[in-house]
Design a protein around this motif. Structure first.
Motif, PDB file in Angstrom:
ATOM      1  N   CYS A  58       3.979   4.669  -2.429  1.00  0.00           N
ATOM      2  CA  CYS A  58       5.180   5.485  -2.563  1.00  0.00           C
ATOM      3  C   CYS A  58       5.973   4.974  -3.761  1.00  0.00           C
ATOM      4  CB  CYS A  58       6.015   5.388  -1.296  1.00  0.00           C
ATOM      5  SG  CYS A  58       7.371   6.556  -1.244  1.00  0.00           S
ATOM      6  N   GLU A  59       6.749   5.861  -4.385  1.00  0.00           N
ATOM      7  CA  GLU A  59       7.579   5.483  -5.524  1.00  0.00           C
ATOM      8  C   GLU A  59       8.987   5.998  -5.295  1.00  0.00           C
ATOM      9  OE1 GLU A  59       6.265   5.970  -9.713  1.00  0.00           O
ATOM     10  OE2 GLU A  59       7.886   7.441  -9.773  1.00  0.00           O
ATOM     11  N   ILE A  60       9.951   5.187  -5.710  1.00  0.00           N
ATOM     12  CA  ILE A  60      11.353   5.607  -5.684  1.00  0.00           C
ATOM     13  C   ILE A  60      11.839   5.654  -7.119  1.00  0.00           C
ATOM     14  CG2 ILE A  60      13.691   5.057  -4.948  1.00  0.00           C
ATOM     15  CD1 ILE A  60      12.403   3.587  -2.549  1.00  0.00           C
ATOM     16  N   HIS A  61      12.308   6.820  -7.517  1.00  0.00           N
ATOM     17  CA  HIS A  61      12.829   7.004  -8.870  1.00  0.00           C
ATOM     18  C   HIS A  61      14.200   7.656  -8.749  1.00  0.00           C
ATOM     19  CE1 HIS A  61      12.898   7.647 -13.148  1.00  0.00           C
ATOM     20  NE2 HIS A  61      13.207   8.917 -12.934  1.00  0.00           N
ATOM     21  N   CYS A  62      15.241   6.867  -8.971  1.00  0.00           N
ATOM     22  CA  CYS A  62      16.620   7.334  -8.845  1.00  0.00           C
ATOM     23  C   CYS A  62      16.840   7.964  -7.474  1.00  0.00           C
ATOM     24  CB  CYS A  62      16.976   8.284  -9.982  1.00  0.00           C
ATOM     25  SG  CYS A  62      16.839   7.511 -11.608  1.00  0.00           S
ATOM     26  N   ASP A  63      17.056   9.270  -7.416  1.00  0.00           N
ATOM     27  CA  ASP A  63      17.326   9.930  -6.142  1.00  0.00           C
ATOM     28  C   ASP A  63      16.111  10.700  -5.628  1.00  0.00           C
ATOM     29  OD1 ASP A  63      17.373  11.833  -8.111  1.00  0.00           O
ATOM     30  OD2 ASP A  63      19.133  12.879  -7.354  1.00  0.00           O
ATOM     31  N   MET A  64      14.911  10.354  -6.132  1.00  0.00           N
ATOM     32  CA  MET A  64      13.691  11.067  -5.745  1.00  0.00           C
ATOM     33  C   MET A  64      12.675  10.100  -5.139  1.00  0.00           C
ATOM     34  SD  MET A  64      13.231  13.414  -9.123  1.00  0.00           S
ATOM     35  CE  MET A  64      13.903  12.222 -10.266  1.00  0.00           C
ATOM     36  N   VAL A  65      11.888  10.616  -4.225  1.00  0.00           N
ATOM     37  CA  VAL A  65      10.776   9.860  -3.655  1.00  0.00           C
ATOM     38  C   VAL A  65       9.498  10.585  -4.042  1.00  0.00           C
ATOM     39  CG1 VAL A  65       9.664   9.069  -1.538  1.00  0.00           C
ATOM     40  CG2 VAL A  65      12.151   9.010  -1.735  1.00  0.00           C
ATOM     41  N   VAL A  66       8.546   9.841  -4.582  1.00  0.00           N
ATOM     42  CA  VAL A  66       7.249  10.393  -4.965  1.00  0.00           C
ATOM     43  C   VAL A  66       6.224   9.873  -3.965  1.00  0.00           C
ATOM     44  CG1 VAL A  66       5.527  10.579  -6.788  1.00  0.00           C
ATOM     45  CG2 VAL A  66       7.947  10.308  -7.377  1.00  0.00           C
ATOM     46  N   GLY A  67       5.491  10.763  -3.361  1.00  0.00           N
ATOM     47  CA  GLY A  67       4.513  10.355  -2.357  1.00  0.00           C
ATOM     48  C   GLY A  67       5.017  10.769  -0.991  1.00  0.00           C
ATOM     49  N   PRO A  68       4.413  10.275   0.038  1.00  0.00           N
ATOM     50  CA  PRO A  68       3.442   9.172   0.062  1.00  0.00           C
ATOM     51  C   PRO A  68       2.063   9.638  -0.383  1.00  0.00           C
ATOM     52  CG  PRO A  68       3.727  10.003   2.266  1.00  0.00           C
ATOM     53  CD  PRO A  68       4.695  10.770   1.391  1.00  0.00           C
ATOM     54  N   TYR A  69       1.276   8.682  -0.889  1.00  0.00           N
ATOM     55  CA  TYR A  69      -0.104   8.911  -1.279  1.00  0.00           C
ATOM     56  C   TYR A  69      -0.954   8.001  -0.414  1.00  0.00           C
ATOM     57  CZ  TYR A  69      -4.268   9.195  -4.235  1.00  0.00           C
ATOM     58  OH  TYR A  69      -5.528   9.402  -4.708  1.00  0.00           O
ATOM     59  N   PHE A  70      -1.942   8.555   0.260  1.00  0.00           N
ATOM     60  CA  PHE A  70      -2.775   7.794   1.179  1.00  0.00           C
ATOM     61  C   PHE A  70      -4.116   7.480   0.529  1.00  0.00           C
ATOM     62  CE2 PHE A  70       0.198  10.187   3.705  1.00  0.00           C
ATOM     63  CZ  PHE A  70       0.638   9.260   4.632  1.00  0.00           C
ATOM     64  N   PHE A  71      -4.464   6.209   0.477  1.00  0.00           N
ATOM     65  CA  PHE A  71      -5.755   5.780  -0.054  1.00  0.00           C
ATOM     66  C   PHE A  71      -6.781   5.808   1.070  1.00  0.00           C
ATOM     67  CE2 PHE A  71      -2.754   3.831  -2.949  1.00  0.00           C
ATOM     68  CZ  PHE A  71      -3.331   4.071  -4.190  1.00  0.00           C
ATOM     69  N   GLY A  72      -8.004   6.217   0.741  1.00  0.00           N
ATOM     70  CA  GLY A  72      -9.074   6.263   1.729  1.00  0.00           C
ATOM     71  C   GLY A  72      -9.664   4.905   2.028  1.00  0.00           C
ATOM     72  N   GLY A  73      -9.312   3.901   1.293  1.00  0.00           N
ATOM     73  CA  GLY A  73      -9.834   2.543   1.486  1.00  0.00           C
ATOM     74  C   GLY A  73      -8.978   1.575   0.687  1.00  0.00           C
ATOM     75  N   ASN A  74      -9.606   0.562   0.133  1.00  0.00           N
ATOM     76  CA  ASN A  74      -8.887  -0.425  -0.668  1.00  0.00           C
ATOM     77  C   ASN A  74      -8.436   0.172  -1.993  1.00  0.00           C
ATOM     78  OD1 ASN A  74      -9.211  -2.415   1.255  1.00  0.00           O
ATOM     79  ND2 ASN A  74     -11.122  -3.145   0.357  1.00  0.00           N
ATOM     80  N   VAL A  75      -7.375  -0.394  -2.543  1.00  0.00           N
ATOM     81  CA  VAL A  75      -6.880   0.041  -3.843  1.00  0.00           C
ATOM     82  C   VAL A  75      -7.629  -0.748  -4.908  1.00  0.00           C
ATOM     83  CG1 VAL A  75      -4.867   0.251  -5.334  1.00  0.00           C
ATOM     84  CG2 VAL A  75      -4.617   0.527  -2.861  1.00  0.00           C
ATOM     85  N   ASN A  76      -8.274  -0.045  -5.826  1.00  0.00           N
ATOM     86  CA  ASN A  76      -8.936  -0.686  -6.957  1.00  0.00           C
ATOM     87  C   ASN A  76      -8.610   0.132  -8.201  1.00  0.00           C
ATOM     88  OD1 ASN A  76     -10.751   1.556  -7.015  1.00  0.00           O
ATOM     89  ND2 ASN A  76     -12.048   0.553  -5.500  1.00  0.00           N
ATOM     90  N   GLN A  77      -9.160  -0.244  -9.332  1.00  0.00           N
ATOM     91  CA  GLN A  77      -8.789   0.460 -10.560  1.00  0.00           C
ATOM     92  C   GLN A  77      -9.174   1.934 -10.524  1.00  0.00           C
ATOM     93  OE1 GLN A  77     -10.642  -1.711 -13.730  1.00  0.00           O
ATOM     94  NE2 GLN A  77     -12.590  -0.657 -13.517  1.00  0.00           N
TER      95      GLN A  77
END
Length: 123
Positions: A58-77
């Motif tokens: 999830c990201e917080i930018h000023c008064d906005m929330v971006v996401g949530p984004y769900f990963f199907g497994g581990n986070v990698n590049q």
């Protein structure tokens, strides 16, 4: 709210976009690199390894929330790059240009965040 996201060490007038991932176990436990679990009553308290889990960004930018984004497994590049290509780019395209050019996209030092392919996308 914009005053809350204006920079510290960044150039005057810049805007921060703070984001991170968090691991949620489906048995009710939440884990991040900043959380520690300890029990006075049972010093050998353990969370069972291999419990079903989901990684959420999830990201917080000023008064906005971006996401949530769900990963199907581990986070990698690769999976982090997919997040940037989809969710983050959609957000940036909708963000007014005057805010976009002042934006600082903050990340921690996680390996996936610092991969060459990810840095190339962000530059």
């Amino acid at each position: 709210m914009v005053g809350l996201c204006e920079g510290g060490n960044e150039p005057p007038g810049s805007l921060k976009a703070n984001n991170d991932e968090c691991l949620f176990f489906l048995d009710g436990h939440v884990h991040t690199q900043n959380a520690r679990y300890w029990s006075k009553e049972n010093s050998r308290w353990l969370r069972e390894a291999g419990a079903p889990k989901v990684m959420v960004w999830c990201e917080i930018h000023c008064d906005m929330v971006v996401g949530p984004y769900f990963f199907g497994g581990n986070v990698n590049q690769r999976t982090y790059g997919e997040l940037l290509d989809s969710t983050v780019m959609e957000f940036l395209y909708d963000l007014p240009l005057d805010k976009r050019i002042r934006m600082w996209f903050l990340q921690d030092g996680a390996t996936a965040h610092y991969a060459l392919t990810v840095r190339q996308k962000l530059n």
